[in-house]
Design an enzyme around this catalytic site. Structure first.
Site, mmCIF file in Angstrom:
data_model
loop_
_atom_site.group_PDB
_atom_site.id
_atom_site.type_symbol
_atom_site.label_atom_id
_atom_site.label_comp_id
_atom_site.label_asym_id
_atom_site.label_seq_id
_atom_site.Cartn_x
_atom_site.Cartn_y
_atom_site.Cartn_z
ATOM 1 N N PRO A 2 0.807 -1.222 0.021
ATOM 2 C CA PRO A 2 0.003 0.038 -0.036
ATOM 3 C C PRO A 2 0.850 1.248 0.138
ATOM 4 O O PRO A 2 1.855 1.367 0.828
ATOM 5 C CB PRO A 2 -0.631 -0.164 1.315
ATOM 6 N N GLU A 3 0.640 2.193 -1.018
ATOM 7 C CA GLU A 3 1.334 3.336 -1.015
ATOM 8 C C GLU A 3 0.501 4.629 -0.421
ATOM 9 O O GLU A 3 -0.656 4.253 0.050
ATOM 10 C CB GLU A 3 1.835 3.786 -2.364
#
Length: 271
Positions: A2-3
């Site tokens: 997840p960014e």
């Protein structure tokens, strides 16, 4: 992993269900995450009210009466708000149970996430205090990038992925922003002009805002708080498209390894 857009999506998604809640119980099934969950965390936070849910870089912050719960989703983690506590799966490691019996559940198959605690000023936490500005804030600009890059010979992609320079520009979005700005990822940062950095800063901002709007990028096991995937992956123009035609000029996209990360670019459109 997840960014920033996925973490921001999660933050915005859980906030309406979590802010104002009182923590009735904390269940820690697996304390051995990236860093150990504090052994006394349940004792500390039980009975406390969550006043705010916010994000700093890729960290989620839940502010309670006496401090802040600091969380990270790691490589494949997700948070979901559940109306009740169904039986936990193998990777459901932490449950925050609230006064109305709803549950905030951390699922983390690879156990690279974190649930930590601080009773000090959260901005001075060891994981946060040396971070660069938020890319969507007024403190981030092309001028900042230009000033930090002088007399240095780092590749520009590595530079914008450095969290001491700017937070949250992970590999996916670094590829996309450099393509949007027309800049080769291998260019040395000291060679770029102020005008190029202004274009790059704006590209980073637009790419991230669009990703947040679309709900984050679906990669591997990331899901948002409702269990629904993000959709920005459908709009990626270079990442994951090595060998395919550039959407602008039709030339085949090239993939290299840069700082041990997959790096895709158009040899015609990026200079």
């Amino acid at each position: 992993m997840p960014e920033l857009p996925e973490v921001e999506t999660t933050c915005r998604g859980i906030a309406p269900y979590v802010q104002g809640q009182t923590i009735k119980a904390l269940i820690v099934r697996q304390p051995r995450l990236r860093w150990p969950v504090p052994a006394n965390l349940a004792e500390i936070i039980t009975g406390q009210r969550i006043h705010q849910v916010s994000r700093r870089a890729k960290y989620l912050l839940m502010t309670v009466d006496t401090g802040t719960i600091v969380m990270h989703l790691g490589m494949s983690g997700s948070l979901r708000v559940l109306t009740s506590a169904p039986d936990a799966g193998a990777h459901d490691h932490v449950d925050f149970i609230f006064g109305d019996n709803s549950v905030l559940r951390l699922n983390d198959p690879r156990r690279f996430g974190a649930v930590l605690w601080t009773d000090a000023q959260v901005s001075e936490h060891a994981l946060l205090k040396d971070l660069g500005p938020e890319p969507l804030s007024d403190s981030f600009s092309g001028k900042l990038l230009y000033d930090l890059s002088r007399k240095r010979k780092t590749p520009v992609k590595t530079f914008i992925m450095d969290s001491h320079v700017v937070v949250g520009v992970g590999n996916i979005y670094a590829n996309e922003a450099l393509f949007s700005a027309g800049i080769l990822p291998t260019r040395l940062i000291g060679e770029l002009s102020l005008t190029e950095y202004q274009a790059l800063a704006e590209a980073i901002r637009v790419i991230l805002l669009n990703a947040i709007k679309q709900g984050g990028t679906t990669l591997r096991n990331f899901v948002n708080e409702a269990g629904k995937p993000g959709y920005f992956k459908q709009e990626l123009q270079v990442y994951g498209r090595a060998g395919l035609a550039c959407v602008h000029c039709g030339v085949a996209l090239v993939e290299i390894r840069l700082s041990n990360r997959s790096t895709v670019f158009c040899p015609h459109c990026q200079h």
